[in-house]
Design a protein around this motif. Structure first.
Motif, PDB file in Angstrom:
ATOM      1  N   GLY A  10       0.830  -1.208   0.000  1.00 59.79           N
ATOM      2  CA  GLY A  10       0.000   0.000   0.000  1.00 59.79           C
ATOM      3  C   GLY A  10       0.865   1.258   0.000  1.00 59.79           C
ATOM      4  O   GLY A  10       0.392   2.353   0.294  1.00 59.79           O
ATOM      5  N   GLY A  13       0.415   4.898  -2.272  1.00 62.69           N
ATOM      6  CA  GLY A  13      -0.591   5.937  -2.023  1.00 62.69           C
ATOM      7  C   GLY A  13      -0.004   7.166  -1.352  1.00 62.69           C
ATOM      8  O   GLY A  13       1.214   7.341  -1.280  1.00 62.69           O
ATOM      9  N   PHE A  14      -0.899   8.002  -0.849  1.00 63.89           N
ATOM     10  CA  PHE A  14      -0.529   9.290  -0.242  1.00 63.89           C
ATOM     11  C   PHE A  14       0.459   9.106   0.924  1.00 63.89           C
ATOM     12  O   PHE A  14       1.567   9.656   0.916  1.00 63.89           O
ATOM     13  CB  PHE A  14      -1.827   9.981   0.206  1.00 63.89           C
ATOM     14  CG  PHE A  14      -1.681  11.090   1.178  1.00 63.89           C
ATOM     15  CD1 PHE A  14      -0.831  12.172   0.921  1.00 63.89           C
ATOM     16  CD2 PHE A  14      -2.400  11.077   2.373  1.00 63.89           C
ATOM     17  CE1 PHE A  14      -0.715  13.213   1.834  1.00 63.89           C
ATOM     18  CE2 PHE A  14      -2.291  12.108   3.282  1.00 63.89           C
ATOM     19  CZ  PHE A  14      -1.442  13.172   3.024  1.00 63.89           C
ATOM     20  N   GLY A  16       2.046   6.358   1.885  1.00 61.98           N
ATOM     21  CA  GLY A  16       3.171   5.512   1.503  1.00 61.98           C
ATOM     22  C   GLY A  16       4.279   6.291   0.816  1.00 61.98           C
ATOM     23  O   GLY A  16       5.466   6.051   1.048  1.00 61.98           O
TER      24      GLY A  16
HETATM   25  N1  LIG Z   1      -5.411   9.521   4.477  1.00 63.76           N
HETATM   26  C1  LIG Z   1      -6.004   9.618   5.666  1.00 63.76           C
HETATM   27  O1  LIG Z   1      -6.532  10.664   6.051  1.00 63.76           O
HETATM   28  C2  LIG Z   1      -6.028   8.425   6.578  1.00 63.76           C
HETATM   29  C3  LIG Z   1      -6.510   8.567   7.891  1.00 63.76           C
HETATM   30  C4  LIG Z   1      -6.519   7.463   8.742  1.00 63.76           C
HETATM   31  C5  LIG Z   1      -6.066   6.230   8.277  1.00 63.76           C
HETATM   32  N2  LIG Z   1      -5.624   6.112   6.998  1.00 63.76           N
HETATM   33  C6  LIG Z   1      -5.158   4.814   6.529  1.00 63.76           C
HETATM   34  O2  LIG Z   1      -3.842   4.951   6.037  1.00 63.76           O
HETATM   35  C7  LIG Z   1      -3.626   4.049   4.953  1.00 63.76           C
HETATM   36  C8  LIG Z   1      -3.031   4.795   3.765  1.00 63.76           C
HETATM   37  O3  LIG Z   1      -3.925   5.838   3.402  1.00 63.76           O
HETATM   38  P1  LIG Z   1      -3.659   6.708   2.094  1.00 63.76           P
HETATM   39  O4  LIG Z   1      -4.363   7.983   2.300  1.00 63.76           O
HETATM   40  O5  LIG Z   1      -2.214   6.689   1.742  1.00 63.76           O
HETATM   41  O6  LIG Z   1      -4.468   5.848   1.019  1.00 63.76           O
HETATM   42  P2  LIG Z   1      -4.325   5.870  -0.574  1.00 63.76           P
HETATM   43  O7  LIG Z   1      -3.586   7.053  -1.050  1.00 63.76           O
HETATM   44  O8  LIG Z   1      -5.681   5.610  -1.105  1.00 63.76           O
HETATM   45  O9  LIG Z   1      -3.411   4.584  -0.857  1.00 63.76           O
HETATM   46  C9  LIG Z   1      -3.944   3.313  -0.622  1.00 63.76           C
HETATM   47  C10 LIG Z   1      -2.944   2.269  -1.030  1.00 63.76           C
HETATM   48  O10 LIG Z   1      -3.556   0.996  -0.821  1.00 63.76           O
HETATM   49  C11 LIG Z   1      -3.473   0.228  -2.018  1.00 63.76           C
HETATM   50  N3  LIG Z   1      -4.741  -0.467  -2.145  1.00 63.76           N
HETATM   51  C12 LIG Z   1      -5.993   0.043  -2.058  1.00 63.76           C
HETATM   52  N4  LIG Z   1      -6.903  -0.927  -2.162  1.00 63.76           N
HETATM   53  C13 LIG Z   1      -6.227  -2.075  -2.338  1.00 63.76           C
HETATM   54  C14 LIG Z   1      -6.596  -3.410  -2.500  1.00 63.76           C
HETATM   55  N5  LIG Z   1      -7.883  -3.789  -2.502  1.00 63.76           N
HETATM   56  N6  LIG Z   1      -5.644  -4.329  -2.654  1.00 63.76           N
HETATM   57  C15 LIG Z   1      -4.341  -3.972  -2.660  1.00 63.76           C
HETATM   58  N7  LIG Z   1      -3.899  -2.727  -2.489  1.00 63.76           N
HETATM   59  C16 LIG Z   1      -4.834  -1.779  -2.336  1.00 63.76           C
HETATM   60  C17 LIG Z   1      -3.221   1.187  -3.161  1.00 63.76           C
HETATM   61  O11 LIG Z   1      -2.355   0.495  -4.062  1.00 63.76           O
HETATM   62  P3  LIG Z   1      -2.353   0.592  -5.682  1.00 63.76           P
HETATM   63  O12 LIG Z   1      -1.163   1.414  -6.056  1.00 63.76           O
HETATM   64  O13 LIG Z   1      -2.161  -0.794  -6.127  1.00 63.76           O
HETATM   65  O14 LIG Z   1      -3.662   1.200  -6.081  1.00 63.76           O
HETATM   66  C18 LIG Z   1      -2.508   2.343  -2.466  1.00 63.76           C
HETATM   67  O15 LIG Z   1      -1.112   2.096  -2.462  1.00 63.76           O
HETATM   68  C19 LIG Z   1      -4.972   3.386   4.695  1.00 63.76           C
HETATM   69  O16 LIG Z   1      -4.980   2.144   5.351  1.00 63.76           O
HETATM   70  C20 LIG Z   1      -5.966   4.315   5.340  1.00 63.76           C
HETATM   71  O17 LIG Z   1      -7.128   3.638   5.786  1.00 63.76           O
HETATM   72  C21 LIG Z   1      -5.580   7.178   6.150  1.00 63.76           C
END
Ligand SMILES: NC(=O)c1ccc[n+]([C@@H]2O[C@H](COP(=O)([O-])OP(=O)(O)OC[C@H]3O[C@@H](n4cnc5c(N)ncnc54)[C@H](OP(=O)(O)O)[C@@H]3O)[C@@H](O)[C@H]2O)c1
Length: 311
Positions: A10, A13-14, A16
């Protein structure tokens, strides 16, 4: 810091991308599996110690091959919207597969991204599935650390940037969940916690809520964002039944604007009851100090300057 080989599932994403950049700056070798390598942003491919690989992480055989030579795994996979099966797949089944692959490959260290107020009995599919994922990690027998942030802001976020874009398009903003409470935390602070935790045994078997210094209602956040991005707008707080109707309609559109499940998540405050975890020695940054630095690019003047710089 020991020279760990780090796999960030993961990681494309943002959050990561920020963790990968901090790891690369320390010379840590990072592998990031993704479903869309070609589409992926130049910034990740440019990081000197980061490898992007095309892997289906849901396939246990592919996961074994991915993790065979790794020392540490970070799991960031998360979705905000979807049906019950999609949440189950991303937040429960996948962590289970990752735990089993870690065990098969003798990897002891797992850093797991959850969410603030994750709870198997929580009010939304998102929080319930994140809570069940946490339970699996806690039962894994691995040296785990769980992070539970409130909403995360920073360059490339989808939260403030989304509201900035909406404010640019709409003359007024009808807002569901306007009174929902958040305590936004800066992505660089979150990334620093992950990096520091990698080799810090004091963080093993611990869960850390992560919040910024200040609480805001959603309405305050949207007002701040719209004004900072140069599009001050009147906000109309929708009563619950209209908010649910609006969310139901938005679920049908692309772009993940808002879902009924998001409203359910917002029915409990995404705020911390305790200060930022002392073990990381971080004073979390304020939204007001950071967000104008990237939202200002969305003002008419900022957009003009970035257009000129591309000529
Ligand atoms: N952003 C926030 O405000 C926030 C707040 C609290 C918790 N979080 C948690 O922090 C984590 C990262 O958030 P983010 O904002 O960086 O999310 P993001 O930008 O949407 O990135 C999500 C990542 O997960 C991968 N992914 C999504 N669905 C998938 C699936 N079904 N199978 C395999 N890979 C999958 C995507 O990979 P691909 O490159 O393959 O698409 C992407 O690398 C998440 O678990 C989120 O719940 C985020």
């Amino acid at each position: 810091m020991a020279q760990n080989k780090l796999c960030i599932i993961g990681g494309s994403g943002f959050v990561g991308r920020h963790i990968a950049a901090q790891a690369a700056a320390l010379g840590i070798q990072v592998t990031i599996p993704t479903r869309q390598r070609e589409k992926l942003k130049a910034e990740l491919i440019l990081l000197p110690t980061v490898d992007l690989v095309d892997v289906d992480v849901h396939d246990p055989v592919a996961l074994d091959a991915l993790l065979r030579d790794q020392d540490v795994v970070i799991n960031l996979v998360g979705i905000l919207q979807g049906n019950e099966a999609a949440f189950e797949r991303a937040h429960v089944s996948l962590p289970d597969k990752i735990i089993q692959a870690c065990q098969r490959n003798s990897i002891r260290r797992l850093l797991h991204m959850s969410a603030l107020k994750a709870d198997a009995d929580g009010p939304s599919r998102y929080l319930r599935s994140k809570g069940r994922g946490e339970q699996l990690v806690k039962q894994s027998g691995l040296d785990y650390t769980i992070f539970q942030p409130s909403v995360i802001f920073g360059r490339g976020d989808s939260f403030l940037n989304l509201f900035a874009k909406l404010a640019r398009l709409a003359p007024v903003l009808p807002l569901g969940g306007a009174n929902a409470q958040f305590q936004p935390v800066w992505v660089e602070d979150v990334a620093a916690c992950f990096i520091q935790a990698i080799n810090n045994k004091a963080t093993y078997q611990q869960s850390y809520p992560l919040c910024g210094p200040q609480r805001y209602s959603l309405r305050q956040l949207v007002e701040f964002t719209a004004t900072t991005a140069g599009s001050p707008r009147q906000i109309i707080a929708l009563p619950d039944f209209l908010a649910r109707m609006q969310a139901g309609m938005l679920e049908l559109l692309p772009g993940q604007l808002m879902s009924r499940d998001n409203l359910d998540s917002m029915s409990i405050a995404s705020t911390c009851d305790c200060p930022f975890p002392e073990v990381f020695g971080i004073k979390p940054s304020a939204l007001e100090a950071i967000a104008p630095g990237y939202l200002a690019n969305l003002t008419p003047r900022g957009r003009y300057q970035s257009y000129r710089s591309r000529l």
